[in-house]
Design a protein around this motif. Structure first.
Motif, PDB file in Angstrom:
ATOM      1  N   SER A  42      53.177  25.301 -24.023  1.00 53.64           N
ATOM      2  CA  SER A  42      53.940  26.428 -23.486  1.00 53.64           C
ATOM      3  C   SER A  42      53.799  27.703 -24.330  1.00 53.64           C
ATOM      4  CB  SER A  42      55.420  26.053 -23.353  1.00 53.64           C
ATOM      5  OG  SER A  42      55.970  25.733 -24.610  1.00 53.64           O
ATOM      6  N   PHE A  43      53.743  27.572 -25.648  1.00 52.21           N
ATOM      7  CA  PHE A  43      53.681  28.718 -26.559  1.00 52.21           C
ATOM      8  C   PHE A  43      52.268  29.289 -26.678  1.00 52.21           C
ATOM      9  CE2 PHE A  43      53.690  30.239 -31.129  1.00 52.21           C
ATOM     10  CZ  PHE A  43      54.495  31.347 -30.923  1.00 52.21           C
ATOM     11  N   LYS A  44      51.262  28.420 -26.540  1.00 50.37           N
ATOM     12  CA  LYS A  44      49.843  28.798 -26.632  1.00 50.37           C
ATOM     13  C   LYS A  44      49.540  29.549 -27.940  1.00 50.37           C
ATOM     14  CE  LYS A  44      49.162  28.750 -21.673  1.00 50.37           C
ATOM     15  NZ  LYS A  44      49.144  27.333 -21.633  1.00 50.37           N
ATOM     16  N   PRO A  45      49.682  28.857 -29.069  1.00 53.68           N
ATOM     17  CA  PRO A  45      49.483  29.514 -30.368  1.00 53.68           C
ATOM     18  C   PRO A  45      48.013  29.844 -30.644  1.00 53.68           C
ATOM     19  CG  PRO A  45      49.731  27.166 -30.681  1.00 53.68           C
ATOM     20  CD  PRO A  45      49.978  27.429 -29.227  1.00 53.68           C
ATOM     21  N   ASN A  46      47.812  30.777 -31.568  1.00 53.27           N
ATOM     22  CA  ASN A  46      46.477  31.106 -32.068  1.00 53.27           C
ATOM     23  C   ASN A  46      46.179  30.342 -33.339  1.00 53.27           C
ATOM     24  OD1 ASN A  46      47.859  33.984 -31.143  1.00 53.27           O
ATOM     25  ND2 ASN A  46      45.904  33.515 -30.190  1.00 53.27           N
ATOM     26  N   LEU A  47      47.226  29.767 -33.948  1.00 56.31           N
ATOM     27  CA  LEU A  47      47.116  29.017 -35.198  1.00 56.31           C
ATOM     28  C   LEU A  47      48.214  27.979 -35.242  1.00 56.31           C
ATOM     29  CD1 LEU A  47      46.182  28.669 -38.264  1.00 56.31           C
ATOM     30  CD2 LEU A  47      47.916  30.389 -38.782  1.00 56.31           C
ATOM     31  N   VAL A  48      47.887  26.792 -35.779  1.00 55.96           N
ATOM     32  CA  VAL A  48      48.880  25.745 -35.977  1.00 55.96           C
ATOM     33  C   VAL A  48      48.932  25.393 -37.459  1.00 55.96           C
ATOM     34  CG1 VAL A  48      49.486  23.332 -35.521  1.00 55.96           C
ATOM     35  CG2 VAL A  48      48.593  24.752 -33.670  1.00 55.96           C
ATOM     36  N   ILE A  49      50.154  25.260 -37.978  1.00 54.72           N
ATOM     37  CA  ILE A  49      50.382  24.739 -39.324  1.00 54.72           C
ATOM     38  C   ILE A  49      51.174  23.455 -39.132  1.00 54.72           C
ATOM     39  CG2 ILE A  49      51.466  25.114 -41.568  1.00 54.72           C
ATOM     40  CD1 ILE A  49      51.195  28.150 -41.036  1.00 54.72           C
ATOM     41  N   VAL A  50      50.663  22.337 -39.659  1.00 57.06           N
ATOM     42  CA  VAL A  50      51.299  21.046 -39.393  1.00 57.06           C
ATOM     43  C   VAL A  50      51.358  20.192 -40.660  1.00 57.06           C
ATOM     44  CG1 VAL A  50      49.132  19.968 -38.610  1.00 57.06           C
ATOM     45  CG2 VAL A  50      51.308  19.068 -37.797  1.00 57.06           C
ATOM     46  N   LEU A  74      41.193  26.075 -31.942  1.00 56.51           N
ATOM     47  CA  LEU A  74      41.941  27.061 -32.712  1.00 56.51           C
ATOM     48  C   LEU A  74      42.131  26.576 -34.144  1.00 56.51           C
ATOM     49  CD1 LEU A  74      45.736  26.983 -32.057  1.00 56.51           C
ATOM     50  CD2 LEU A  74      44.220  25.178 -31.319  1.00 56.51           C
ATOM     51  N   PRO A  75      42.361  27.490 -35.091  1.00 59.17           N
ATOM     52  CA  PRO A  75      42.539  27.095 -36.483  1.00 59.17           C
ATOM     53  C   PRO A  75      43.780  26.229 -36.692  1.00 59.17           C
ATOM     54  CG  PRO A  75      42.451  29.503 -36.284  1.00 59.17           C
ATOM     55  CD  PRO A  75      42.410  28.941 -34.916  1.00 59.17           C
ATOM     56  N   ILE A  76      43.617  25.217 -37.529  1.00 62.97           N
ATOM     57  CA  ILE A  76      44.725  24.336 -37.908  1.00 62.97           C
ATOM     58  C   ILE A  76      44.755  24.257 -39.429  1.00 62.97           C
ATOM     59  CG2 ILE A  76      45.666  21.995 -37.854  1.00 62.97           C
ATOM     60  CD1 ILE A  76      44.307  21.612 -35.134  1.00 62.97           C
ATOM     61  N   ILE A  77      45.946  24.500 -39.974  1.00 65.89           N
ATOM     62  CA  ILE A  77      46.184  24.350 -41.408  1.00 65.89           C
ATOM     63  C   ILE A  77      47.140  23.177 -41.596  1.00 65.89           C
ATOM     64  CG2 ILE A  77      47.198  25.367 -43.485  1.00 65.89           C
ATOM     65  CD1 ILE A  77      46.484  28.134 -42.363  1.00 65.89           C
ATOM     66  N   LYS A  93      37.804  15.641 -40.953  1.00 65.21           N
ATOM     67  CA  LYS A  93      36.912  15.095 -39.921  1.00 65.21           C
ATOM     68  C   LYS A  93      37.369  15.492 -38.529  1.00 65.21           C
ATOM     69  CE  LYS A  93      35.035  10.957 -42.113  1.00 65.21           C
ATOM     70  NZ  LYS A  93      35.044   9.484 -42.087  1.00 65.21           N
ATOM     71  N   LEU A  94      38.685  15.588 -38.348  1.00 65.83           N
ATOM     72  CA  LEU A  94      39.226  15.997 -37.057  1.00 65.83           C
ATOM     73  C   LEU A  94      39.109  17.500 -36.827  1.00 65.83           C
ATOM     74  CD1 LEU A  94      42.391  13.728 -36.829  1.00 65.83           C
ATOM     75  CD2 LEU A  94      40.364  13.630 -35.363  1.00 65.83           C
ATOM     76  N   GLY A  95      38.703  18.227 -37.859  1.00 65.24           N
ATOM     77  CA  GLY A  95      38.414  19.643 -37.669  1.00 65.24           C
ATOM     78  C   GLY A  95      39.474  20.615 -38.139  1.00 65.24           C
ATOM     79  N   ILE A  96      40.311  20.211 -39.111  1.00 65.87           N
ATOM     80  CA  ILE A  96      41.247  21.207 -39.643  1.00 65.87           C
ATOM     81  C   ILE A  96      40.462  22.263 -40.420  1.00 65.87           C
ATOM     82  CG2 ILE A  96      43.148  19.551 -39.746  1.00 65.87           C
ATOM     83  CD1 ILE A  96      42.814  19.687 -42.881  1.00 65.87           C
ATOM     84  N   ASN A  97      41.064  23.413 -40.606  1.00 65.50           N
ATOM     85  CA  ASN A  97      40.395  24.507 -41.291  1.00 65.50           C
ATOM     86  C   ASN A  97      40.830  24.676 -42.735  1.00 65.50           C
ATOM     87  OD1 ASN A  97      40.857  25.292 -38.234  1.00 65.50           O
ATOM     88  ND2 ASN A  97      38.873  26.031 -38.913  1.00 65.50           N
ATOM     89  N   ASP A  98      42.005  24.136 -43.076  1.00 69.81           N
ATOM     90  CA  ASP A  98      42.502  24.270 -44.440  1.00 69.81           C
ATOM     91  C   ASP A  98      43.552  23.202 -44.695  1.00 69.81           C
ATOM     92  OD1 ASP A  98      42.827  25.293 -46.988  1.00 69.81           O
ATOM     93  OD2 ASP A  98      43.328  27.321 -46.327  1.00 69.81           O
ATOM     94  N   ASN A 117      42.438  34.257 -39.920  1.00 65.62           N
ATOM     95  CA  ASN A 117      42.530  35.203 -38.820  1.00 65.62           C
ATOM     96  C   ASN A 117      41.329  36.145 -38.815  1.00 65.62           C
ATOM     97  OD1 ASN A 117      43.642  36.481 -36.597  1.00 65.62           O
ATOM     98  ND2 ASN A 117      44.904  37.840 -37.818  1.00 65.62           N
ATOM     99  N   ILE A 118      40.968  36.657 -39.974  1.00 68.49           N
ATOM    100  CA  ILE A 118      39.794  37.535 -40.070  1.00 68.49           C
ATOM    101  C   ILE A 118      38.530  36.785 -39.673  1.00 68.49           C
ATOM    102  CG2 ILE A 118      38.303  38.759 -41.728  1.00 68.49           C
ATOM    103  CD1 ILE A 118      40.957  39.507 -43.225  1.00 68.49           C
ATOM    104  N   PHE A 119      38.382  35.556 -40.170  1.00 71.19           N
ATOM    105  CA  PHE A 119      37.198  34.757 -39.846  1.00 71.19           C
ATOM    106  C   PHE A 119      37.074  34.533 -38.344  1.00 71.19           C
ATOM    107  CE2 PHE A 119      35.158  30.713 -38.898  1.00 71.19           C
ATOM    108  CZ  PHE A 119      33.931  30.898 -39.499  1.00 71.19           C
ATOM    109  N   PHE A 120      38.153  34.116 -37.697  1.00 75.45           N
ATOM    110  CA  PHE A 120      38.083  33.804 -36.272  1.00 75.45           C
ATOM    111  C   PHE A 120      37.942  35.052 -35.405  1.00 75.45           C
ATOM    112  CE2 PHE A 120      39.203  29.613 -37.630  1.00 75.45           C
ATOM    113  CZ  PHE A 120      38.612  28.797 -36.681  1.00 75.45           C
ATOM    114  N   GLN A 121      38.368  36.191 -35.902  1.00 76.42           N
ATOM    115  CA  GLN A 121      38.192  37.431 -35.142  1.00 76.42           C
ATOM    116  C   GLN A 121      36.748  37.924 -35.213  1.00 76.42           C
ATOM    117  OE1 GLN A 121      41.062  40.267 -36.577  1.00 76.42           O
ATOM    118  NE2 GLN A 121      42.698  39.429 -35.320  1.00 76.42           N
TER     119      GLN A 121
END
Length: 123
Positions: A42-50, A74-77, A93-98, A117-121
């Motif tokens: 529903s929120f459709k984020p550009n970044l997830v922190i989990v 999308l980026p995941i931290i 392995k699942l593709g997190i970015n940081d 954010n700069i990298f993905f832009q």
């Protein structure tokens, strides 16, 4: 930029939410990864922190859902106190970015978000 933050500790969610909103980000937080999956749609984020270690479903299961089932890039931290090498390797392995280890440093989190954010832009 819209940021979804999922962590079962309010002492982590509240300062991250406050700082990111001060920086102009639109932030949605939840202490539960199952709610995080619903909010993701529903929120459709550009970044997830989990976080990794959470009740019900883990951060790894959440990441798997986003990367494999949703096929989202999308980026995941990951923000976690879990320092087990196998868990960290699985997350990458699942593709997190940081991967940021707790305890949190808000300045560190913010600078990493800006860098992603700069990298993905530009790519």
């Amino acid at each position: 930029m819209k940021v979804l933050v999922i962590d079962d500790e309010q002492t982590v969610l509240m300062p991250i939410n406050k700082r990111l909103e001060e920086l102009g980000y639109q932030v949605c937080t939840t202490p539960d990864a199952i709610d995080g999956i619903l909010l993701f749609d529903s929120f459709k984020p550009n970044l997830v922190i989990v976080d990794i270690n959470m009740p019900e479903i883990s951060g790894i299961e959440f990441i798997n859902h986003i990367r494999i089932k949703k096929n989202e890039s999308l980026p995941i931290i990951v923000l976690s106190g879990n320092t087990e090498d196998d868990v960290i390797k699985e997350a990458f392995k699942l593709g997190i970015n940081d991967y940021i280890k707790k305890p949190i440093c808000l300045d560190d989190i913010c600078s990493r978000i800006k860098r992603l954010n700069i990298f993905f832009q530009t790519h």
